[in-house]
Design a protein around this motif. Structure first.
Motif, PDB file in Angstrom:
ATOM      1  N   CYS A   1       0.844  -1.201   0.000  1.00  0.00           N
ATOM      2  CA  CYS A   1       0.000   0.000   0.000  1.00  0.00           C
ATOM      3  C   CYS A   1       0.874   1.244   0.000  1.00  0.00           C
ATOM      4  CB  CYS A   1      -0.920   0.028   1.215  1.00  0.00           C
ATOM      5  SG  CYS A   1      -0.070   0.008   2.793  1.00  0.00           S
ATOM      6  N   TYR A   2       0.223   2.355  -0.240  1.00  0.00           N
ATOM      7  CA  TYR A   2       0.827   3.672  -0.100  1.00  0.00           C
ATOM      8  C   TYR A   2       0.469   4.147   1.305  1.00  0.00           C
ATOM      9  CZ  TYR A   2       2.109   8.437  -1.539  1.00  0.00           C
ATOM     10  OH  TYR A   2       2.698   9.671  -1.666  1.00  0.00           O
ATOM     11  N   ILE A   3       1.357   4.907   1.917  1.00  0.00           N
ATOM     12  CA  ILE A   3       1.139   5.371   3.294  1.00  0.00           C
ATOM     13  C   ILE A   3       1.205   6.896   3.305  1.00  0.00           C
ATOM     14  CG2 ILE A   3       1.974   5.283   5.683  1.00  0.00           C
ATOM     15  CD1 ILE A   3       3.564   2.704   4.811  1.00  0.00           C
TER      16      ILE A   3
ATOM     17  N   GLY B   1      14.410  13.739  -2.167  1.00  0.00           N
ATOM     18  CA  GLY B   1      13.645  12.498  -2.229  1.00  0.00           C
ATOM     19  C   GLY B   1      14.366  11.318  -1.587  1.00  0.00           C
ATOM     20  N   ILE B   2      13.588  10.502  -0.943  1.00  0.00           N
ATOM     21  CA  ILE B   2      14.150   9.306  -0.315  1.00  0.00           C
ATOM     22  C   ILE B   2      14.446   8.258  -1.392  1.00  0.00           C
ATOM     23  CG2 ILE B   2      13.567   7.441   1.315  1.00  0.00           C
ATOM     24  CD1 ILE B   2      12.101   9.886   2.861  1.00  0.00           C
ATOM     25  N   THR B   3      13.640   8.238  -2.429  1.00  0.00           N
ATOM     26  CA  THR B   3      13.936   7.351  -3.566  1.00  0.00           C
ATOM     27  C   THR B   3      15.190   7.846  -4.295  1.00  0.00           C
ATOM     28  OG1 THR B   3      11.547   7.324  -3.793  1.00  0.00           O
ATOM     29  CG2 THR B   3      12.794   6.074  -5.418  1.00  0.00           C
ATOM     30  N   ARG B   4      15.345   9.154  -4.323  1.00  0.00           N
ATOM     31  CA  ARG B   4      16.549   9.765  -4.906  1.00  0.00           C
ATOM     32  C   ARG B   4      17.781   9.256  -4.164  1.00  0.00           C
ATOM     33  NH1 ARG B   4      19.490  13.988  -3.064  1.00  0.00           N
ATOM     34  NH2 ARG B   4      20.474  15.336  -4.598  1.00  0.00           N
TER      35      ARG B   4
ATOM     36  N   ALA C   1      14.978  21.590 -12.071  1.00  0.00           N
ATOM     37  CA  ALA C   1      14.761  21.301 -10.653  1.00  0.00           C
ATOM     38  C   ALA C   1      14.340  19.840 -10.515  1.00  0.00           C
ATOM     39  CB  ALA C   1      13.729  22.247 -10.050  1.00  0.00           C
ATOM     40  N   GLU C   2      13.074  19.556 -10.799  1.00  0.00           N
ATOM     41  CA  GLU C   2      12.548  18.202 -10.594  1.00  0.00           C
ATOM     42  C   GLU C   2      11.187  18.079 -11.260  1.00  0.00           C
ATOM     43  OE1 GLU C   2      11.812  17.592  -6.356  1.00  0.00           O
ATOM     44  OE2 GLU C   2      10.876  19.562  -6.186  1.00  0.00           O
ATOM     45  N   GLY C   3      10.540  16.944 -11.084  1.00  0.00           N
ATOM     46  CA  GLY C   3       9.167  16.767 -11.551  1.00  0.00           C
ATOM     47  C   GLY C   3       8.214  17.279 -10.480  1.00  0.00           C
TER      48      GLY C   3
ATOM     49  N   PRO D   1       2.308  24.450  -0.720  1.00  0.00           N
ATOM     50  CA  PRO D   1       3.113  24.688  -1.927  1.00  0.00           C
ATOM     51  C   PRO D   1       2.906  23.659  -3.030  1.00  0.00           C
ATOM     52  CG  PRO D   1       4.450  24.888   0.053  1.00  0.00           C
ATOM     53  CD  PRO D   1       3.124  24.381   0.496  1.00  0.00           C
ATOM     54  N   TYR D   2       2.209  22.574  -2.746  1.00  0.00           N
ATOM     55  CA  TYR D   2       1.956  21.599  -3.807  1.00  0.00           C
ATOM     56  C   TYR D   2       1.060  22.134  -4.907  1.00  0.00           C
ATOM     57  CZ  TYR D   2       4.860  17.743  -2.642  1.00  0.00           C
ATOM     58  OH  TYR D   2       5.974  16.972  -2.467  1.00  0.00           O
ATOM     59  N   VAL D   3       0.458  23.313  -4.707  1.00  0.00           N
ATOM     60  CA  VAL D   3      -0.283  23.915  -5.821  1.00  0.00           C
ATOM     61  C   VAL D   3       0.650  24.169  -7.002  1.00  0.00           C
ATOM     62  CG1 VAL D   3      -2.176  24.894  -4.464  1.00  0.00           C
ATOM     63  CG2 VAL D   3      -0.082  26.221  -4.790  1.00  0.00           C
TER      64      VAL D   3
ATOM     65  N   ALA E   1       1.267   1.561  -9.935  1.00  0.00           N
ATOM     66  CA  ALA E   1       2.262   2.403 -10.614  1.00  0.00           C
ATOM     67  C   ALA E   1       1.670   3.790 -10.859  1.00  0.00           C
ATOM     68  CB  ALA E   1       2.697   1.750 -11.915  1.00  0.00           C
ATOM     69  N   TYR E   2       2.350   4.810 -10.331  1.00  0.00           N
ATOM     70  CA  TYR E   2       1.867   6.196 -10.315  1.00  0.00           C
ATOM     71  C   TYR E   2       1.624   6.744 -11.715  1.00  0.00           C
ATOM     72  CZ  TYR E   2       2.193  11.131  -8.643  1.00  0.00           C
ATOM     73  OH  TYR E   2       1.994  12.436  -8.317  1.00  0.00           O
ATOM     74  N   LEU E   3       2.570   6.498 -12.603  1.00  0.00           N
ATOM     75  CA  LEU E   3       2.447   7.041 -13.960  1.00  0.00           C
ATOM     76  C   LEU E   3       1.991   5.954 -14.929  1.00  0.00           C
ATOM     77  CD1 LEU E   3       5.678   9.256 -13.841  1.00  0.00           C
ATOM     78  CD2 LEU E   3       3.336  10.037 -13.537  1.00  0.00           C
TER      79      LEU E   3
ATOM     80  N   GLY F   1      10.799   8.494  -7.330  1.00  0.00           N
ATOM     81  CA  GLY F   1       9.868   8.958  -6.301  1.00  0.00           C
ATOM     82  C   GLY F   1       9.199   7.772  -5.647  1.00  0.00           C
ATOM     83  N   THR F   2       8.654   7.988  -4.485  1.00  0.00           N
ATOM     84  CA  THR F   2       7.948   6.906  -3.802  1.00  0.00           C
ATOM     85  C   THR F   2       6.814   6.398  -4.680  1.00  0.00           C
ATOM     86  OG1 THR F   2       8.485   7.802  -1.659  1.00  0.00           O
ATOM     87  CG2 THR F   2       6.567   6.339  -1.761  1.00  0.00           C
ATOM     88  N   ALA F   3       6.018   7.332  -5.191  1.00  0.00           N
ATOM     89  CA  ALA F   3       4.893   6.938  -6.023  1.00  0.00           C
ATOM     90  C   ALA F   3       5.390   6.472  -7.393  1.00  0.00           C
ATOM     91  CB  ALA F   3       3.905   8.083  -6.146  1.00  0.00           C
TER      92      ALA F   3
HETATM   93  N1  PPE Z   1       9.895  15.837  -5.500  1.00  0.00           N
HETATM   94  C1  PPE Z   1       8.624  16.141  -5.189  1.00  0.00           C
HETATM   95  C2  PPE Z   1       8.140  17.512  -5.426  1.00  0.00           C
HETATM   96  C3  PPE Z   1       7.808  15.145  -4.627  1.00  0.00           C
HETATM   97  O1  PPE Z   1       6.553  15.443  -4.307  1.00  0.00           O
HETATM   98  C4  PPE Z   1       8.313  13.850  -4.425  1.00  0.00           C
HETATM   99  C5  PPE Z   1       7.450  12.789  -3.849  1.00  0.00           C
HETATM  100  C6  PPE Z   1       9.659  13.587  -4.768  1.00  0.00           C
HETATM  101  C7  PPE Z   1      10.417  14.604  -5.293  1.00  0.00           C
HETATM  102  C8  PPE Z   1      10.291  12.257  -4.501  1.00  0.00           C
HETATM  103  O2  PPE Z   1      10.474  12.073  -3.117  1.00  0.00           O
HETATM  104  P1  PPE Z   1      10.481  10.613  -2.470  1.00  0.00           P
HETATM  105  O3  PPE Z   1       9.103  10.090  -2.580  1.00  0.00           O
HETATM  106  O4  PPE Z   1      10.904  10.843  -1.079  1.00  0.00           O
HETATM  107  O5  PPE Z   1      11.440   9.802  -3.249  1.00  0.00           O
HETATM  108  N2  PPE Z   1       6.118  12.809  -4.307  1.00  0.00           N
HETATM  109  C9  PPE Z   1       5.134  12.088  -3.555  1.00  0.00           C
HETATM  110  C10 PPE Z   1       3.763  12.579  -3.880  1.00  0.00           C
HETATM  111  C11 PPE Z   1       2.977  11.922  -4.940  1.00  0.00           C
HETATM  112  C12 PPE Z   1       1.572  12.461  -4.956  1.00  0.00           C
HETATM  113  O6  PPE Z   1       0.992  12.539  -6.026  1.00  0.00           O
HETATM  114  O7  PPE Z   1       1.025  12.779  -3.889  1.00  0.00           O
HETATM  115  C13 PPE Z   1       5.347  10.587  -3.626  1.00  0.00           C
HETATM  116  O8  PPE Z   1       6.004  10.104  -4.537  1.00  0.00           O
HETATM  117  O9  PPE Z   1       4.863   9.909  -2.724  1.00  0.00           O
END
Ligand code: PPE
Length: 309
Positions: free
Chosen positions: A97-99, A221-224, A194-196, A165-167, A130-132, A259-261
């Protein structure tokens, strides 16, 4: 798929397990008006040794740290949040699951100073594939450079995962989708990569790997961090904290998101320009395969990244 079609019925809210439909807040909640909340997104994987939360400790670290600039003091300790999450997963019989933990200024009064509002905390878990898209992991995604810039860390701390800020990400995502792309890439205020909207980005050139760092106004990012470790352990040179100009995107050998997702998702085109062969590149493939091997626990390496449920 909407939440109501999912087989989940319990949310943890302010220390209690409540029925899904009872997980409510007041419309005058501070965080609803001003976006004064911090959140996390983690995953629990169905591993060969049972369900396990991936890099949970790091997600908790980031959650507490995200609260720092906003004086959001989470009134629960790590053990309480961990126990609550484990119990949510167990009670709902989820293997993977996603948390989503979220902590926000709640209801008492409005006005920009939140200090008289209580900090409320919720945790929800749900199945999220899978997110995408499943196909994206194999074929790669088509992305566009957004006309929206990523806000600068001098305006809003980008290393804090704050709700309001997620807007910025929402705008970039909507624009990309409206124009027929799967995802966006945001440039920072300086005009470099920067990033996605919800992913970090990696570039491969001449067998070496580059990724933007915190000074480029990204979320760390932790996945990073996971990808950097895996890539280095596979013998790659990783340039963390690279400045990547927009132009370099189009001439890269490979690009991928983390990314996590999104996990590890290849990017096959940027603004309709094919990246490399326009498909998942060999370096991306090797890192992605390693990532899936690790999260499935088909290896006993990196065992300390897992918190078994
Ligand atoms: N940059 C941003 C802006 C971001 O939101 C995420 C996670 C990352 C990098 C990657 O971080 P990490 O998950 O720790 O590797 N984005 C989360 C939000 C997805 C959503 O739609 O809500 C995620 O991947 O869980």
């Amino acid at each position: 798929m909407g939440f109501d079609e999912m087989d989940v019925d319990t949310i943890w809210l302010d220390g209690e397990f409540v029925d899904w439909e009872d997980a409510q807040v007041h419309v005058l909640t501070h965080g609803l008006h001003y976006g004064t909340g911090v959140f996390e997104g983690a995953r629990c994987y169905d591993t060969e040794n049972g369900p396990a939360m991936f890099r949970w400790e790091e997600h908790l670290d980031r959650l507490y740290q995200s609260g720092q600039p906003y004086d959001i003091e989470i009134p629960f300790d790590r053990e309480e949040l961990t126990d609550a999450t484990v119990e949510l997963i167990q009670r709902q019989d989820l293997d993977s699951c996603y948390i989503r933990p979220v902590a926000f200024y709640g209801y008492n009064e409005l006005g920009l100073n939140p200090s008289n509002c209580p900090v409320q905390v919720a945790i929800a878990v749900w199945p999220w594939g899978a997110y995408l898209g499943e196909e994206a992991l194999e074929e790669g995604v088509d992305v566009a450079v957004s006309s929206w810039r990523k806000y600068s860390s001098s305006q809003i701390p980008t290393n804090a995962k704050t709700t309001g800020p997620y807007v910025n990400s929402v705008l970039a995502s909507l624009e990309a989708k409206d124009n027929g792309y799967t995802e966006a890439i945001l440039l920072n205020k300086e005009g470099n990569v920067a990033e996605g909207p919800g992913e970090n980005i990696f570039l491969v050139r001449d067998g070496e790997i580059y990724t933007t760092g915190l000074a480029e106004s990204i979320l760390d990012g932790i996945t990073r961090q996971t990808v950097i470790t895996l890539a280095e352990d596979l013998g790659y040179t990783v340039h963390d904290g690279a400045t990547i100009s927009r132009g370099e995107l189009y001439t890269a050998d490979e690009l991928f998101f983390s990314g996590t997702a999104a996990e590890v998702t290849p990017i096959r085109t940027v603004d309709d320009t094919e990246i490399g062969a326009g498909t998942k590149g060999p370096v991306t493939d090797e890192i992605q395969s390693k990532f899936f091997e690790v999260i499935d626990r088909r290896t006993d390496e990196y065992e300390d990244w897992f918190h078994y449920v």
